[in-house]
Write a protein that holds these residues in place. Sequence first.
Motif, short mmCIF file in Angstrom:
data_model
loop_
_atom_site.label_atom_id
_atom_site.label_comp_id
_atom_site.label_asym_id
_atom_site.label_seq_id
_atom_site.Cartn_x
_atom_site.Cartn_y
_atom_site.Cartn_z
N SER A 63 7.47 0.66 -7.44
CA SER A 63 7.33 0.90 -5.82
C SER A 63 8.38 1.86 -5.34
O SER A 63 7.87 2.28 -4.17
N LEU A 116 -0.88 1.90 -4.67
CA LEU A 116 0.10 2.58 -3.65
C LEU A 116 0.89 3.77 -4.27
O LEU A 116 1.11 4.72 -3.58
N SER A 117 2.01 3.26 -4.98
CA SER A 117 2.74 4.06 -5.58
C SER A 117 2.14 5.18 -6.30
O SER A 117 2.76 6.40 -6.36
N GLN A 160 2.30 6.72 -1.76
CA GLN A 160 2.68 6.04 -0.67
C GLN A 160 4.03 5.06 -1.14
O GLN A 160 3.70 3.74 -1.04
N HIS A 161 4.94 5.84 -1.41
CA HIS A 161 6.06 4.87 -2.02
C HIS A 161 6.67 3.96 -0.82
O HIS A 161 7.17 2.74 -1.29
N ARG A 215 5.32 2.51 1.65
CA ARG A 215 4.20 1.21 1.63
C ARG A 215 4.27 0.38 0.56
O ARG A 215 4.37 -0.91 0.57
#
Length: 146
Positions: free
Chosen positions: A31, A90-91, A95-96, A98
């Motif tokens: 994440s 996401l990662s 989009q770290h 989020r």
Amino acid sequence: MPFTPTSVGGLDLPSSIDSHQRLLERLRACSVGQCDPRLNAEALCFDSRCTLGQWLYGPGRTRLGQYRGFTDLLEQHRMFHITASNVVALSRAGQHARAQQMAQKQLEAFSNGVLKRLTAMQAWIERRAQRRQAAADQTRLPVSKR
């Protein structure tokens, strides 16, 4: 397979708890952008592929599916996997922020739900094993000692 204090229907509870916690650590790292290349968002979303999931949808459901706690465990486990998949996706998309927010809120909540229910199941199994042992010990006593 008989109930023992650490297993039920072939599932090693301490090992399952440890495995879950190790995956959670890998997801936390992912994440924040330190994603293990072996984490696959598409595969993670299937809650029936890990050892616990195979047990939940197989021997666990057969043996314990009628109990509310089992149903709760199944749902928490399913949501953990869906959220884990989203964190990885996401990662990987960069989009770290989020991913980290989702990991800190939803993933942690579902993880805690899984661990809480596994721990409760382990305690229930231990109590059941103790009651069975006490009943077996009682039947071995001479009639005058009962």
